[in-house]
Design a protein around this motif. Structure first.
Motif, PDB file in Angstrom:
ATOM      1  N   ASP A 186       0.862  -1.185   0.000  1.00 32.26           N
ATOM      2  CA  ASP A 186       0.000   0.000   0.000  1.00 32.26           C
ATOM      3  C   ASP A 186       0.896   1.232   0.000  1.00 32.26           C
ATOM      4  O   ASP A 186       1.782   1.343   0.860  1.00 32.26           O
ATOM      5  N   HIS A 228      -1.249   2.276   9.261  1.00 28.37           N
ATOM      6  CA  HIS A 228      -1.688   0.954   9.749  1.00 28.37           C
ATOM      7  C   HIS A 228      -0.646  -0.108   9.462  1.00 28.37           C
ATOM      8  O   HIS A 228       0.172   0.048   8.558  1.00 28.37           O
ATOM      9  N   ALA A 266       2.311   0.510   7.089  1.00 28.76           N
ATOM     10  CA  ALA A 266       1.969   1.491   6.057  1.00 28.76           C
ATOM     11  C   ALA A 266       1.932   2.846   6.762  1.00 28.76           C
ATOM     12  O   ALA A 266       0.990   3.154   7.488  1.00 28.76           O
ATOM     13  N   GLU A 291       1.693   6.791   6.568  1.00 28.09           N
ATOM     14  CA  GLU A 291       1.068   7.660   5.575  1.00 28.09           C
ATOM     15  C   GLU A 291       0.654   9.023   6.121  1.00 28.09           C
ATOM     16  O   GLU A 291      -0.495   9.227   6.510  1.00 28.09           O
ATOM     17  N   GLU A 313       2.725   7.894   1.122  1.00 26.76           N
ATOM     18  CA  GLU A 313       2.687   6.652   1.903  1.00 26.76           C
ATOM     19  C   GLU A 313       3.713   5.654   1.369  1.00 26.76           C
ATOM     20  O   GLU A 313       3.891   5.536   0.151  1.00 26.76           O
TER      21      GLU A 313
HETATM   22 MG    MG Z   1      -2.693   2.839   3.799  1.00 29.47          MG
END
Ligand code: MG
Ligand code: MG
Length: 255
Positions: A109, A172, A203, A205, A236
């Motif tokens: 991600d 997350h 992740a 961000e 991110e």
């Molecule tokens: Mg994310």
């Protein structure tokens, strides 16, 4: 804040996630090269899905809680979660592109914000600070640090330039699932929160506004806008905490 179990990945699993991350990063670089006046966010979405499927991977966002796109495309004062559609980008717009790739059962991600043609008034400092806040946070993704060290690094860099971090949206953990524990706020106190350990994949961000920190929901139930209409940026990375330090698994910054 609730913090459940943080799943740790083996070195082999981190390698598998890096393979997903490489496809993800190539996708974002391809999308960045396509951003120009006249292109629609639906065009970008189609290009992303075509590329991801050509790599025998799956767009993680598509169908997630019924989200219709393979990317989130969020222009100007939209912070995140924009649904792609027949929205033509104009010179001087700012577009945030977020994308998830699932490959071999692992999710990567990452997101970037890019100007369309030329940066709008006031956008360059926002882009610079938000991007630098992400790199500052990555440096803190070390075994032995605390989650608050990551959160604080984002906040400190963004607020140094008088910008506001969005407090109601968080990063997350990521792995087999797109959203795993822990939640990663973009503000916080150093030395606080869960201990960071080898094998955690996060992740990170930063979502930053050039105005206030408040946001409002759009009428589509997905899009999130800055309350005061100020420009927003979002960068991110998926980052693994390894024995050798932080490893960026979605290297969109490498050309
Ligand atoms: Mg994310
Ligand atoms: Mg994302």
């Amino acid at each position: 804040m609730y913090q459940g179990m943080i799943v740790r990945k083996t070195p082999e699993q981190v390698e598998a996630m890096a393979a997903a991350g490489e496809i993800q990063a190539r996708c974002l670089r391809m999308l960045r090269s396509k951003v120009r006046p006249g292109i629609t966010t639906a065009d970008l979405d189609e290009a992303a899905e075509r590329f991801i499927r050509s790599q025998d991977a799956v767009p993680s966002f598509k169908g997630y809680r019924d989200f219709p796109g393979s990317i989130c495309a969020s222009p100007n004062d939209m912070v995140v979660h924009g649904i792609p559609g027949p929205i033509e980008l104009k010179r001087g717009d700012l577009i945030s592109i977020d994308c998830g790739v699932t490959f071999g059962g692992w999710v990567a991600d990452a997101a970037i914000t890019v100007p369309v043609g030329e940066a709008p008034e006031g956008a360059e400092p926002l882009l610079t600070a938000t991007r630098e806040s992400l790199f500052a946070a990555v440096e803190q993704a070390q075994a032995g640090n605390r989650l608050g060290d990551i959160s604080h690094a984002v906040q400190k860099r963004a607020e140094a330039d008088g910008l506001s971090v969005i407090r109601t949206l968080v990063g997350h953990g990521v792995g087999r699932e797109m959203h795993e524990d822990p939640q990663i706020p973009n503000f916080g106190d150093p030395g606080k929160g869960p201990l960071l350990e080898e094998g955690m994949v996060l992740a990170i961000e930063p979502m930053v506004s050039s105005g206030g920190a408040e946001v409002r929901m759009g009428s589509d139930g997905w899009s999130v806008y800055s309350q005061d209409g100020s420009l927003a940026a979002h960068f991110e990375f998926t980052v693994a905490i390894t024995a050798d330090g932080p490893r960026i698994l979605t290297p969109w910054h490498e050309d």
